[in-house]
Design a protein around this motif. Structure first.
Motif, PDB file in Angstrom:
ATOM      1  N   TYR A 277      66.092 -64.199   7.399  1.00 20.86           N
ATOM      2  CA  TYR A 277      65.369 -63.097   7.999  1.00 20.86           C
ATOM      3  C   TYR A 277      63.896 -63.240   7.648  1.00 20.86           C
ATOM      4  O   TYR A 277      63.540 -63.729   6.578  1.00 20.86           O
TER       5      TYR A 277
ATOM      6  N   ALA B 188      55.189 -53.641   6.451  1.00 18.27           N
ATOM      7  CA  ALA B 188      55.428 -52.353   7.113  1.00 18.27           C
ATOM      8  C   ALA B 188      56.405 -52.455   8.278  1.00 18.27           C
ATOM      9  O   ALA B 188      56.467 -51.540   9.111  1.00 18.27           O
ATOM     10  N   GLU B 189      57.157 -53.538   8.357  1.00 17.33           N
ATOM     11  CA  GLU B 189      58.191 -53.664   9.374  1.00 17.33           C
ATOM     12  C   GLU B 189      59.516 -54.000   8.697  1.00 17.33           C
ATOM     13  O   GLU B 189      59.543 -54.480   7.558  1.00 17.33           O
ATOM     14  N   GLY B 190      60.620 -53.779   9.416  1.00 21.69           N
ATOM     15  CA  GLY B 190      61.908 -54.193   8.880  1.00 21.69           C
ATOM     16  C   GLY B 190      62.122 -55.679   9.080  1.00 21.69           C
ATOM     17  O   GLY B 190      61.444 -56.312   9.887  1.00 21.69           O
ATOM     18  N   PRO B 191      63.048 -56.265   8.333  1.00 20.46           N
ATOM     19  CA  PRO B 191      63.365 -57.691   8.520  1.00 20.46           C
ATOM     20  C   PRO B 191      63.882 -57.953   9.932  1.00 20.46           C
ATOM     21  O   PRO B 191      64.561 -57.104  10.515  1.00 20.46           O
ATOM     22  N   THR B 192      63.573 -59.125  10.461  1.00 16.71           N
ATOM     23  CA  THR B 192      64.111 -59.541  11.757  1.00 16.71           C
ATOM     24  C   THR B 192      64.863 -60.850  11.578  1.00 16.71           C
ATOM     25  O   THR B 192      64.435 -61.734  10.827  1.00 16.71           O
TER      26      THR B 192
ATOM     27  N   ARG C 284      58.139 -42.309   7.666  1.00 18.65           N
ATOM     28  CA  ARG C 284      57.786 -43.666   7.268  1.00 18.65           C
ATOM     29  C   ARG C 284      57.401 -43.731   5.796  1.00 18.65           C
ATOM     30  O   ARG C 284      57.622 -44.746   5.136  1.00 18.65           O
ATOM     31  N   TYR C 285      56.835 -42.660   5.289  1.00 16.07           N
ATOM     32  CA  TYR C 285      56.415 -42.601   3.888  1.00 16.07           C
ATOM     33  C   TYR C 285      56.772 -41.225   3.325  1.00 16.07           C
ATOM     34  O   TYR C 285      56.719 -40.233   4.044  1.00 16.07           O
TER      35      TYR C 285
ATOM     36  N   TYR D 290      70.123 -49.690   3.455  1.00 17.36           N
ATOM     37  CA  TYR D 290      69.765 -50.610   2.377  1.00 17.36           C
ATOM     38  C   TYR D 290      68.657 -49.991   1.520  1.00 17.36           C
ATOM     39  O   TYR D 290      67.818 -49.246   2.016  1.00 17.36           O
TER      40      TYR D 290
ATOM     41  N   GLN E  95      65.520 -51.396  -0.798  1.00 20.23           N
ATOM     42  CA  GLN E  95      64.760 -52.576  -1.189  1.00 20.23           C
ATOM     43  C   GLN E  95      63.708 -52.183  -2.215  1.00 20.23           C
ATOM     44  O   GLN E  95      62.687 -51.572  -1.880  1.00 20.23           O
TER      45      GLN E  95
ATOM     46  N   LEU F 288      65.862 -48.976   4.079  1.00 21.72           N
ATOM     47  CA  LEU F 288      65.975 -49.598   5.392  1.00 21.72           C
ATOM     48  C   LEU F 288      67.288 -49.200   6.052  1.00 21.72           C
ATOM     49  O   LEU F 288      68.336 -49.201   5.414  1.00 21.72           O
TER      50      LEU F 288
ATOM     51  N   PHE G 269      67.000 -54.189  12.062  1.00 23.77           N
ATOM     52  CA  PHE G 269      66.469 -53.278  11.058  1.00 23.77           C
ATOM     53  C   PHE G 269      65.396 -52.365  11.634  1.00 23.77           C
ATOM     54  O   PHE G 269      64.615 -52.766  12.503  1.00 23.77           O
ATOM     55  N   GLY G 270      65.351 -51.162  11.106  1.00 27.91           N
ATOM     56  CA  GLY G 270      64.243 -50.269  11.370  1.00 27.91           C
ATOM     57  C   GLY G 270      63.068 -50.596  10.470  1.00 27.91           C
ATOM     58  O   GLY G 270      63.172 -51.473   9.603  1.00 27.91           O
ATOM     59  N   PRO G 271      61.935 -49.880  10.626  1.00 29.36           N
ATOM     60  CA  PRO G 271      60.731 -50.191   9.838  1.00 29.36           C
ATOM     61  C   PRO G 271      60.828 -49.738   8.386  1.00 29.36           C
ATOM     62  O   PRO G 271      60.027 -50.159   7.564  1.00 29.36           O
TER      63      PRO G 271
END
Lengths: 118, 115
Positions: free
Chosen positions: A36, A41-45, B9-10, B35, B37, B91, B106-108
């Motif tokens: 990945y 500031a983004e999720g894993p891709t 987001r925060y 998840y 992290q 996440l 996944f989302g941001p």
């Protein structure tokens, strides 16, 4: 117990050269591996994956190699581009507790921050 | 196709306070994951839902964390009370089937800071 290890926290590579990111695992039951990519500031891709029945999988500039005897996999990026600068996570899974729905939990490594130098 | 949505987001809270995070997965995805992290580590699965049922919550600290997916669509993760070590990015991901050979999207993430 870190079952998936990425021992290089960071890597810098010149643009156009090859980037090689490494990953080691300890659980011999793992049979499916994924990489990945994560930007800030983004999720894993999802990037690329490999099953244990293969030793190589290619997708464009990205190739993953699997060495089961060494419990080691690597991701090759060639040629490296500035947009490849990101954190790369290796992940692994195994059949484990399967239900009718599927339950193949991913175990992630700690990540390697790749910086491509223009 | 819309991606996985998360809010906020925060979030900054003090220890012992409560906090909740929301996730809306990709439409039609049966499997939803939360998840945690922590900085310098990889994502660690907290809980996995298949539709509105829990498939795996073995790594969820159940004394303080709870999650629900009542209608099999969106989900809420709650921490009550928060501790300093809960500072992390949370996440949410979704997957059509729950199989590892299907991509997890996944989302941001929600970055939580506990002071």
């Amino acid at each position: 117990d870190q079952q998936v290890k990425q021992n290089s926290p960071s890597l810098s590579v010149q643009e156009g050269r090859i980037s090689i990111l490494n990953c080691d695992y300890t659980n011999s039951m793992f049979d499916y591996f994924l990489w990945y990519k994560k930007y800030p500031a983004e999720g894993p891709t999802f990037l690329i994956s490999i099953s244990s029945i293969k030793d190589k999988n290619e997708d464009g500039r990205f190739t993953v190699f699997l060495n089961k005897s060494a419990k080691h996999l690597s991701l090759h990026i060639v040629p490296s581009q500035p947009g490849d600068s990101a954190v790369y996570f290796c992940a692994a899974t195994y059949p484990g507790r399967k239900s009718n729905f599927g339950n193949e939990k991913l175990t992630f490594g700690t990540g390697t921050r790749l910086t491509i130098i223009p | 196709e819309a991606g996985v949505a998360q809010s906020p987001r925060y979030k900054i809270i003090e220890k012992r306070q409560s906090v909740a995070f929301w996730c809306n997965p990709i439409s039609g995805h049966a499997t939803l994951y939360w998840y945690q992290q922590i900085l310098g580590q990889g994502p660690k699965l907290l809980i996995q839902f298949q539709n509105n049922g829990v498939v795996d919550d073995s790594q969820l600290p159940k004394d303080r964390f709870s999650a629900e997916r009542l209608k099999g669509v969106d989900s809420t993760l709650k921490i009550q009370p928060a501790k300093l070590e809960d500072s992390a990015v949370y996440l949410c991901a979704s997957n059509p089937s729950g199989r590892a050979t299907d991509t997890q999207y996944f989302g941001p993430g929600t970055r939580l800071t506990v002071l």
